[in-house]
Design an enzyme around this catalytic site. Structure first.
Site, PDB file in Angstrom:
ATOM      1  N   ARG A 170       3.426 -14.755  -0.210  1.00 23.66           N
ATOM      2  CA  ARG A 170       2.080 -13.888  -0.079  1.00 23.66           C
ATOM      3  C   ARG A 170       1.358 -14.249  -1.142  1.00 23.66           C
ATOM      4  O   ARG A 170       0.067 -14.478  -1.160  1.00 23.66           O
ATOM      5  CB  ARG A 170       2.407 -12.649   0.047  1.00 23.66           C
ATOM      6  CG  ARG A 170       3.200 -12.169   1.365  1.00 23.66           C
ATOM      7  CD  ARG A 170       3.671 -10.451   1.334  1.00 23.66           C
ATOM      8  NE  ARG A 170       2.625  -9.793   0.947  1.00 23.66           N
ATOM      9  CZ  ARG A 170       2.767  -8.441   0.514  1.00 23.66           C
ATOM     10  NH1 ARG A 170       4.102  -8.226   0.402  1.00 23.66           N
ATOM     11  NH2 ARG A 170       1.863  -7.652   0.377  1.00 23.66           N
ATOM     12  N   HIS A 197      -0.871   0.188  -5.462  1.00 21.96           N
ATOM     13  CA  HIS A 197       0.536  -0.453  -5.117  1.00 21.96           C
ATOM     14  C   HIS A 197       0.560  -1.640  -6.046  1.00 21.96           C
ATOM     15  O   HIS A 197       1.421  -2.544  -5.738  1.00 21.96           O
ATOM     16  CB  HIS A 197       0.485  -0.695  -3.795  1.00 21.96           C
ATOM     17  CG  HIS A 197       0.390   0.494  -3.122  1.00 21.96           C
ATOM     18  ND1 HIS A 197       0.022   0.701  -1.755  1.00 21.96           N
ATOM     19  CD2 HIS A 197       0.774   1.939  -3.119  1.00 21.96           C
ATOM     20  CE1 HIS A 197       0.214   1.631  -1.018  1.00 21.96           C
ATOM     21  NE2 HIS A 197       0.460   2.541  -2.093  1.00 21.96           N
ATOM     22  N   CYS A 245       9.738  -7.471 -16.330  1.00 20.73           N
ATOM     23  CA  CYS A 245      11.157  -7.767 -16.569  1.00 20.73           C
ATOM     24  C   CYS A 245      12.097  -6.651 -15.767  1.00 20.73           C
ATOM     25  O   CYS A 245      11.515  -5.463 -15.966  1.00 20.73           O
ATOM     26  CB  CYS A 245      11.585  -7.954 -18.039  1.00 20.73           C
ATOM     27  SG  CYS A 245      13.250  -8.400 -18.281  1.00 20.73           S
ATOM     28  N   CYS A 260      14.178  -3.818 -21.709  1.00 18.36           N
ATOM     29  CA  CYS A 260      12.907  -4.811 -22.125  1.00 18.36           C
ATOM     30  C   CYS A 260      11.504  -4.409 -21.474  1.00 18.36           C
ATOM     31  O   CYS A 260      11.541  -4.156 -20.097  1.00 18.36           O
ATOM     32  CB  CYS A 260      13.597  -6.177 -21.736  1.00 18.36           C
ATOM     33  SG  CYS A 260      11.887  -7.524 -21.752  1.00 18.36           S
ATOM     34  N   CYS A 284      13.860 -12.012 -22.883  1.00 22.84           N
ATOM     35  CA  CYS A 284      15.340 -11.648 -22.934  1.00 22.84           C
ATOM     36  C   CYS A 284      15.869 -12.243 -21.835  1.00 22.84           C
ATOM     37  O   CYS A 284      17.309 -12.113 -21.713  1.00 22.84           O
ATOM     38  CB  CYS A 284      15.462 -10.172 -22.699  1.00 22.84           C
ATOM     39  SG  CYS A 284      15.093  -9.661 -20.898  1.00 22.84           S
TER      40      CYS A 284
HETATM   41  C1  BV8 Z   1       6.358   7.253  -3.362  1.00 21.40           C
HETATM   42  C2  BV8 Z   1       3.133  -2.776  -2.206  1.00 21.40           C
HETATM   43  C3  BV8 Z   1       7.998   8.743  -3.850  1.00 21.40           C
HETATM   44  C4  BV8 Z   1       4.305  -3.841  -1.758  1.00 21.40           C
HETATM   45  C5  BV8 Z   1       3.199  -0.904  -0.899  1.00 21.40           C
HETATM   46  C6  BV8 Z   1       5.130  11.499   1.048  1.00 21.40           C
HETATM   47  C7  BV8 Z   1       4.835  11.580   0.016  1.00 21.40           C
HETATM   48  C8  BV8 Z   1       5.189  10.552  -1.116  1.00 21.40           C
HETATM   49  C9  BV8 Z   1       6.007   9.532  -0.189  1.00 21.40           C
HETATM   50  C10 BV8 Z   1       6.279   9.556   0.898  1.00 21.40           C
HETATM   51  C11 BV8 Z   1       5.661  10.509   1.752  1.00 21.40           C
HETATM   52  N1  BV8 Z   1       6.053  10.173   2.901  1.00 21.40           N
HETATM   53  C12 BV8 Z   1       6.941   9.141   3.088  1.00 21.40           C
HETATM   54  C13 BV8 Z   1       6.943   8.651   1.924  1.00 21.40           C
HETATM   55  C14 BV8 Z   1       7.697   7.562   1.530  1.00 21.40           C
HETATM   56  C15 BV8 Z   1       6.763   6.055   1.503  1.00 21.40           C
HETATM   57  C16 BV8 Z   1       5.835   6.109   2.574  1.00 21.40           C
HETATM   58  O1  BV8 Z   1       4.782   6.338   2.530  1.00 21.40           O
HETATM   59  N2  BV8 Z   1       6.464   5.747   3.840  1.00 21.40           N
HETATM   60  C17 BV8 Z   1       5.718   5.608   4.934  1.00 21.40           C
HETATM   61  C18 BV8 Z   1       5.929   4.203   5.517  1.00 21.40           C
HETATM   62  C19 BV8 Z   1       5.955   6.824   5.892  1.00 21.40           C
HETATM   63  N3  BV8 Z   1       5.863   6.112   0.353  1.00 21.40           N
HETATM   64  C20 BV8 Z   1       6.388   5.543  -0.932  1.00 21.40           C
HETATM   65  O2  BV8 Z   1       7.611   5.128  -0.797  1.00 21.40           O
HETATM   66  C21 BV8 Z   1       5.323   5.503  -2.013  1.00 21.40           C
HETATM   67  N4  BV8 Z   1       6.200   6.063  -3.103  1.00 21.40           N
HETATM   68  O3  BV8 Z   1       5.579   7.902  -2.964  1.00 21.40           O
HETATM   69  O4  BV8 Z   1       7.514   7.400  -4.179  1.00 21.40           O
HETATM   70  C22 BV8 Z   1       8.642   9.307  -5.270  1.00 21.40           C
HETATM   71  C23 BV8 Z   1       8.455  10.451  -5.720  1.00 21.40           C
HETATM   72  C24 BV8 Z   1       9.041  10.775  -6.838  1.00 21.40           C
HETATM   73  C25 BV8 Z   1      10.130   9.529  -7.453  1.00 21.40           C
HETATM   74  C26 BV8 Z   1      10.266   8.478  -6.705  1.00 21.40           C
HETATM   75  C27 BV8 Z   1       9.414   8.154  -5.605  1.00 21.40           C
HETATM   76  C28 BV8 Z   1       5.149   3.979  -2.177  1.00 21.40           C
HETATM   77  C29 BV8 Z   1       4.480   3.374  -1.110  1.00 21.40           C
HETATM   78  C30 BV8 Z   1       3.888   2.070  -1.820  1.00 21.40           C
HETATM   79  C31 BV8 Z   1       4.405   0.995  -1.091  1.00 21.40           C
HETATM   80  N5  BV8 Z   1       3.995  -0.351  -1.460  1.00 21.40           N
HETATM   81  N6  BV8 Z   1       2.681  -2.170  -0.995  1.00 21.40           N
HETATM   82  C32 BV8 Z   1       3.814  -5.057  -0.793  1.00 21.40           C
HETATM   83  O5  BV8 Z   1       2.696  -4.894  -0.655  1.00 21.40           O
HETATM   84  O6  BV8 Z   1       4.730  -5.706  -0.604  1.00 21.40           O
HETATM   85  S1  BV8 Z   1       2.560  -0.030   0.737  1.00 21.40           S
HETATM   86  C33 BV8 Z   1       1.868  -1.233   1.796  1.00 21.40           C
HETATM   87  O7  BV8 Z   1       1.664  -0.778   3.016  1.00 21.40           O
HETATM   88  C34 BV8 Z   1       0.836  -2.225   1.505  1.00 21.40           C
HETATM   89  O8  BV8 Z   1       0.226  -1.877   0.252  1.00 21.40           O
HETATM   90  C35 BV8 Z   1      -0.230  -1.828   2.438  1.00 21.40           C
HETATM   91  O9  BV8 Z   1      -1.453  -1.937   2.059  1.00 21.40           O
HETATM   92  C36 BV8 Z   1       0.081  -0.440   2.553  1.00 21.40           C
HETATM   93  C37 BV8 Z   1      -0.307   0.565   3.642  1.00 21.40           C
HETATM   94  O10 BV8 Z   1      -0.487  -0.158   4.918  1.00 21.40           O
HETATM   95  P1  BV8 Z   1      -1.980  -0.461   5.316  1.00 21.40           P
HETATM   96  O11 BV8 Z   1      -2.834  -0.997   3.992  1.00 21.40           O
HETATM   97  O12 BV8 Z   1      -2.551   0.645   5.890  1.00 21.40           O
HETATM   98  O13 BV8 Z   1      -1.764  -1.565   6.208  1.00 21.40           O
HETATM   99  P2  BV8 Z   1      -1.383  -1.334   7.719  1.00 21.40           P
HETATM  100  O14 BV8 Z   1      -0.999  -2.791   8.401  1.00 21.40           O
HETATM  101  O15 BV8 Z   1      -0.308  -0.395   7.938  1.00 21.40           O
HETATM  102  O16 BV8 Z   1      -2.746  -1.160   8.653  1.00 21.40           O
HETATM  103  C38 BV8 Z   1      -3.651  -1.921   8.773  1.00 21.40           C
HETATM  104  C39 BV8 Z   1      -4.870  -1.308   9.559  1.00 21.40           C
HETATM  105  O17 BV8 Z   1      -5.968  -2.099   9.365  1.00 21.40           O
HETATM  106  C40 BV8 Z   1      -4.540  -1.011  10.752  1.00 21.40           C
HETATM  107  O18 BV8 Z   1      -4.955   0.346  10.905  1.00 21.40           O
HETATM  108  C41 BV8 Z   1      -5.291  -1.671  11.490  1.00 21.40           C
HETATM  109  O19 BV8 Z   1      -5.996  -1.228  12.781  1.00 21.40           O
HETATM  110  C42 BV8 Z   1      -6.444  -2.155  10.777  1.00 21.40           C
HETATM  111  N7  BV8 Z   1      -7.045  -3.395  10.804  1.00 21.40           N
HETATM  112  C43 BV8 Z   1      -6.582  -4.536  11.125  1.00 21.40           C
HETATM  113  N8  BV8 Z   1      -7.234  -5.486  11.166  1.00 21.40           N
HETATM  114  C44 BV8 Z   1      -8.812  -4.955  10.569  1.00 21.40           C
HETATM  115  C45 BV8 Z   1      -8.477  -3.786  10.536  1.00 21.40           C
HETATM  116  N9  BV8 Z   1      -9.437  -2.862  10.233  1.00 21.40           N
HETATM  117  C46 BV8 Z   1     -10.695  -3.146  10.112  1.00 21.40           C
HETATM  118  N10 BV8 Z   1     -10.795  -4.662  10.271  1.00 21.40           N
HETATM  119  C47 BV8 Z   1      -9.964  -5.447  10.515  1.00 21.40           C
HETATM  120  N11 BV8 Z   1     -10.367  -6.725  10.685  1.00 21.40           N
HETATM  121 ZN    ZN Z   2      12.899  -9.149 -20.382  1.00 21.09          ZN
END
Ligand code: BV8
Ligand code: ZN
Length: 319
Positions: free
Chosen positions: A74, A125, A133, A138, A220
Site C-alpha cells: 500500500r 488513523h 517500535c 522503547c 533496540c
Molecule cells: C477504537 C488504518 C476503541 C489502518 C483504519 C464505536 C466506538 C468506537 C469503536 C467502535 C465503535 N463501533 C465499532 C468500533 C470498533 C471499530 C469500528 O469502527 N469498526 C467498524 C468496522 C464497525 N473502531 C475501531 O476499532 C477504532 N478504534 O475506537 O478503539 C477503543 C476504545 C478504548 C480502548 C481501546 C480501543 C479504530 C478504527 C481505525 C481503524 N483503522 N485505518 C489501515 O488503513 O490499514 S480504518 C480504515 O477504514 C481506513 O482508514 C478507511 O479510511 C476507514 C474507513 O473506511 P472509508 O474511508 O469510509 O472507506 P470505505 O471503503 O469504507 O468507503 C469508501 C466510501 O467511498 C464508500 O462510501 C464509497 O461509496 C465511496 N466512494 C468510492 N469511490 C468514490 C467514493 N466517493 C466519492 N468518489 C469516489 N470516487
Molecule cells: Zn525499539
C-alpha cells in the site's frame, strides 16, 4: 458523471460563502480516483484477505510477514499515486479559511502531499509513512519516512520481461529469430527488463519473510510496525484532544463536509453527529447514495447529497 443539480450547487455555494467554521471528514473514496482502492469497495480485498482483517494488532502479532507485505504494497501504491483535484481543492480552502479543519481517515499521505496545512489536517488513523517500535520499553518512532522499500526483503518481487517478437512485418520465423537473438544478446536474466509482480494477485506467490528481515528498530533491534491505528486500537490521544479543543472553542459549527466515506468506522463517523449538534448543515459527497452518514435516512432537511466522484465534485463545490 451527471451534472450537479444547479439548485443544489447554488444553495451550497451561498451557504459556503456564509460559513466560517467548517469541518470535513475524508474517507478512502477521496483517493479512489487517484487509483487507490477503497476499503469496502472492490478494493477492500488484498489477495484473498479482507483488508480490515489485516488492519489489526492480532493479524500483525500472528503474521508480521504478511501484514508488513500488505502495508509495504500500500505504501508502494500510494507513492505511485498523485493527489487528485479534490485533495488540492480542500488544501486550498484550508489556506483561505483558518477555521476549516479536516479529519482524514486516510493513511495514504495524499492530503499532506497536496500541501494541506498540517495544523488544519488531523490524520485520525495515522499514516503509512510513520512507524514505531513494538518493544514495550522503547519509544522509537519515525514520521514521514518515504523510503520504498523500507528493507530489501519488502521489495516488490519482479520477473524478467521476455522481449516480444517484433510486431513489424517480419514473418513468423524471422520474428522468432529476432526474439531469440534479443534473448541471446541479454547474456543472462540481469539484462532483461524487469517488471513488478502484482502481489495483490492471490495467484502470485508471496514469500514468507523472516522477522529479522522485517523493519527493525535502530535503537533496540525490536520489530517496527506501521504507524497506523488498527481496529481495536485507540485513536491518538493528542489528535482527539486537538479536535475537541477546536470543536469546544465555539458554540457553532456551520458546515460539515463528508467526502468519500462509508461512515462505518468509529469514532471517526461520530463527528458528523457532533457537528450537527453544533448547528452544522451536512454536505455528503459519495458515489453511493446509500452511504450517507446514518444511511439514506440520516440526512436532514437543509443537508446536501452530491452523488458522484469526489475528484470531480469537490473542486466544483469549493471553487
Ligand atoms: C477504537 C488504518 C476503541 C489502518 C483504519 C464505536 C466506538 C468506537 C469503536 C467502535 C465503535 N463501533 C465499532 C468500533 C470498533 C471499530 C469500528 O469502527 N469498526 C467498524 C468496522 C464497525 N473502531 C475501531 O476499532 C477504532 N478504534 O475506537 O478503539 C477503543 C476504545 C478504548 C480502548 C481501546 C480501543 C479504530 C478504527 C481505525 C481503524 N483503522 N485505518 C489501515 O488503513 O490499514 S480504518 C480504515 O477504514 C481506513 O482508514 C478507511 O479510511 C476507514 C474507513 O473506511 P472509508 O474511508 O469510509 O472507506 P470505505 O471503503 O469504507 O468507503 C469508501 C466510501 O467511498 C464508500 O462510501 C464509497 O461509496 C465511496 N466512494 C468510492 N469511490 C468514490 C467514493 N466517493 C466519492 N468518489 C469516489 N470516487
Ligand atoms: Zn525499539
Amino acid at each position: 458523471m451527471p451534472p450537479i443539480p444547479a439548485a443544489d450547487l447554488q444553495s451550497f455555494a451561498e451557504y459556503l460563502q456564509r460559513s466560517t467554521r467548517i469541518l470535513a471528514l475524508l474517507g478512502a473514496g477521496l483517493s479512489a480516483s487517484s487509483g487507490l482502492p477503497t476499503f469496502r469497495g472492490a478494493g477492500g480485498l488484498w489477495r484473498t484477505f479482507d483488508a480490515m482483517s489485516l488492519a489489526t494488532p492480532e493479524a500483525f502479532e500472528e503474521n508480521p510477514s504478511l501484514v508488513w507485505q500488505f502495508y509495504s504494497y500500500r505504501r508502494h501504491m500510494a507513492l505511485q499515486a498523485e493527489p487528485n483535484r479534490a485533495h488540492y481543492a480542500l488544501a486550498q480552502l484550508a489556506k483561505k479559511n483558518k477555521d476549516f479543519v479536516t479529519l482524514s481517515q486516510n493513511v495514504d499521505g495524499l492530503s499532506p502531499r497536496a500541501e494541506h496545512s498540517a495544523e488544519q489536517l488531523h490524520l485520525l488513523h495515522g499514516s503509512l509513512f510513520d512507524f514505531r517500535c513494538t518493544s514495550f520499553y522503547c519509544n522509537y518512532s519515525i514520521k514521514n519516512d518515504f523510503t520504498d522499500p523500507l528493507v530489501p526483503a519488502l521489495a516488490i518481487p519482479t520477473q524478467s520481461v521476455r522481449p516480444e517478437p517484433s510486431k513489424d512485418n517480419k514473418t513468423g520465423e524471422e520474428a522468432t529469430r529476432t526474439m531469440y537473438e534479443a534473448m541471446a544478446s541479454a547474456q543472462n536474466d540481469q539484462e532483461l527488463a524487469k517488471e513488478e509482480l502484482d502481489i495483490s494477485d492471490p495467484f502470485v506467490p508471496l514469500p514468507t519473510l523472516q522477522v529479522e528481515d522485517l523493519p527493525q528498530c535502530p535503537e533496540c533491534g525490536g520489530l517496527l510496525r506501521p504507524g497506523v491505528v488498527w481496529f481495536g486500537e485507540s485513536l491518538p490521544a493528542h489528535t482527539l484532544r486537538a479536535i475537541d479543543e477546536w470543536i469546544e472553542s465555539s458554540p457553532r459549527i456551520d458546515l460539515m463536509l463528508v467526502i468519500g466515506t462509508s461512515s462505518k468506522v468509529w469514532p471517526a463517523a461520530g463527528y458528523v453527529d457532533i457537528a450537527r449538534e453544533k448547528g452544522a448543515r451536512i454536505a455528503v459527497v459519495n458515489m453511493d447514495r446509500n452511504d450517507a452518514p446514518g444511511g439514506v435516512y440520516g440526512l436532514e432537511p437543509g443537508d446536501w447529497f452530491f452523488e458522484g466522484d469526489a475528484s470531480e465534485i469537490v473542486p466544483e463545490l469549493l471553487r
